[in-house]
Design a protein around this motif. Structure first.
Motif, PDB file in Angstrom:
ATOM      1  N   LYS A  11     -27.256 -18.903   7.812  1.00 29.61           N
ATOM      2  CA  LYS A  11     -27.085 -17.487   7.178  1.00 29.61           C
ATOM      3  C   LYS A  11     -27.803 -17.401   5.794  1.00 29.61           C
ATOM      4  N   ILE A 169     -15.014 -15.836  12.921  1.00 33.48           N
ATOM      5  CA  ILE A 169     -16.275 -16.078  12.054  1.00 33.48           C
ATOM      6  C   ILE A 169     -15.735 -16.312  10.783  1.00 33.48           C
ATOM      7  N   VAL A 210     -16.265 -23.224  14.268  1.00 31.46           N
ATOM      8  CA  VAL A 210     -16.319 -24.826  14.945  1.00 31.46           C
ATOM      9  C   VAL A 210     -16.345 -25.780  13.875  1.00 31.46           C
ATOM     10  N   LEU A 228     -22.743 -22.365  18.336  1.00 27.50           N
ATOM     11  CA  LEU A 228     -23.216 -21.786  17.435  1.00 27.50           C
ATOM     12  C   LEU A 228     -22.293 -22.134  15.906  1.00 27.50           C
TER      13      LEU A 228
HETATM   14  C1  PEP Z   1     -21.642 -17.734  12.824  1.00 21.89           C
HETATM   15  O1  PEP Z   1     -21.628 -16.997  12.012  1.00 21.89           O
HETATM   16  O2  PEP Z   1     -22.213 -17.824  13.537  1.00 21.89           O
HETATM   17  C2  PEP Z   1     -20.416 -18.659  12.798  1.00 21.89           C
HETATM   18  C3  PEP Z   1     -20.173 -19.360  14.007  1.00 21.89           C
HETATM   19  O3  PEP Z   1     -20.030 -18.954  11.349  1.00 21.89           O
HETATM   20  P1  PEP Z   1     -18.616 -19.782  11.044  1.00 21.89           P
HETATM   21  O4  PEP Z   1     -19.008 -21.287  12.013  1.00 21.89           O
HETATM   22  O5  PEP Z   1     -18.751 -20.430   9.641  1.00 21.89           O
HETATM   23  O6  PEP Z   1     -17.299 -19.316  11.631  1.00 21.89           O
END
Ligand code: PEP
Length: 248
Positions: A11, A169, A210, A228
């Motif tokens: 990010k 997320i 995750v 991801l």
């Molecule tokens: C993301 O933004 O793609 C994501 C999965 O973030 P996080 O692992 O911090 O929830």
């Protein structure tokens, strides 16, 4: 057999110094056989990251690209520019793009088309909000996002899908392995109906808080082909632990 893929989405984080440290730790870690690994830094850090990753098996991607090939689009970065730089991946349709930049499925579809034409492998993000899940609309929302982004594309051999429930997320909330598996199964059956997609061969990643302590259970699900990773990709030890879980 699909090879697991673990992608770090950094990010809008990092500095040249912090990236040197993070990638130094990742690159010097003993090679972990099994999963494919990639990191996606901010645009300005791509040259540095590409150079540092050149000595390793870590792939590099961008977090977005323009929907246009080139031209008068101030502030945008074109897919062919990313490909020329050496990027292999591009994240498209991330929920933060959909939320803060009003990206529609049509726009994501246009980005997928230019990315594929430039030789990039798109990681197309889909996912429902908490309200949509509570209303029982999660599968319908995710299927519509997939259809909107993928139907009519010329070539989707290199496609990766990331299921990222918006409510998970950066919140610390994770879909249970069973909730995630159920949605991944739904995604795979939706992919079966889209021309140009080999649903069995397409990797479907899970994303949403995750961490080292939940990764193994997620990766044990038959339709979860990797992750991801946002927050946990910013610390080498945490990211390496997730990669190790994918190798187990
Ligand atoms: C993301 O933004 O793609 C994501 C999965 O973030 P996080 O692992 O911090 O929830």
């Amino acid at each position: 057999m699909r090879q697991l893929l673990v992608v770090g989405n950094w990010k809008m984080n990092g500095s040249r110094a912090s990236i040197n440290t993070l990638l130094g730790d990742l690159v010097s870690a003993p090679a972990i056989a099994g999963p494919e690994v990639a990191v996606c830094p901010a645009y300005v850090h791509l040259p540095q990251v590409l150079e540092l990753c050149a000595v390793s098996a870590i792939g590099v991607g961008a977090q977005d690209c323009s929907h246009m090939q080139s031209g008068a689009y101030t502030g945008e970065v074109a897919a062919p520019m990313l490909a020329e730089l050496g990027c292999r991946w591009v994240i498209l349709g991330h929920s933060e793009r959909r939320q803060y930049h009003s990206e529609s499925d049509e726009l994501v579809a246009a980005k997928v088309a230019v990315a594929v034409a430039a030789g990039l492998q798109p990681i197309v993000c889909v996912g429902e909000t908490r309200e949509q899940r509570e209303a029982g609309e999660a599968e319908q929302v995710v299927s519509a996002q997939l259809e909107g982004a993928l139907r009519g594309q010329v070539s989707l051999d290199s496609l990766v899908v990331a299921y990222e429930p918006v409510w998970a997320i950066g919140t610390g909330l994770t879909a249970t392995p069973q909730q995630a598996q159920d949605m991944h199964e739904c995604i795979r059956s939706c992919l079966e109906g889209i021309a140009g997609v080999d649903a069995d061969a397409t990797r479907v990643l899970y994303g949403g808080s995750v961490k080292a302590d939940n990764a193994a259970q997620l990766f044990a699900q038959p339709d979860i082909d990797g992750a991801l990773v946002g927050g946990a990709a910013l610390k080498a030890a945490d990211f390496l632990a997730i990669i190790s879980a994918a190798a187990a």
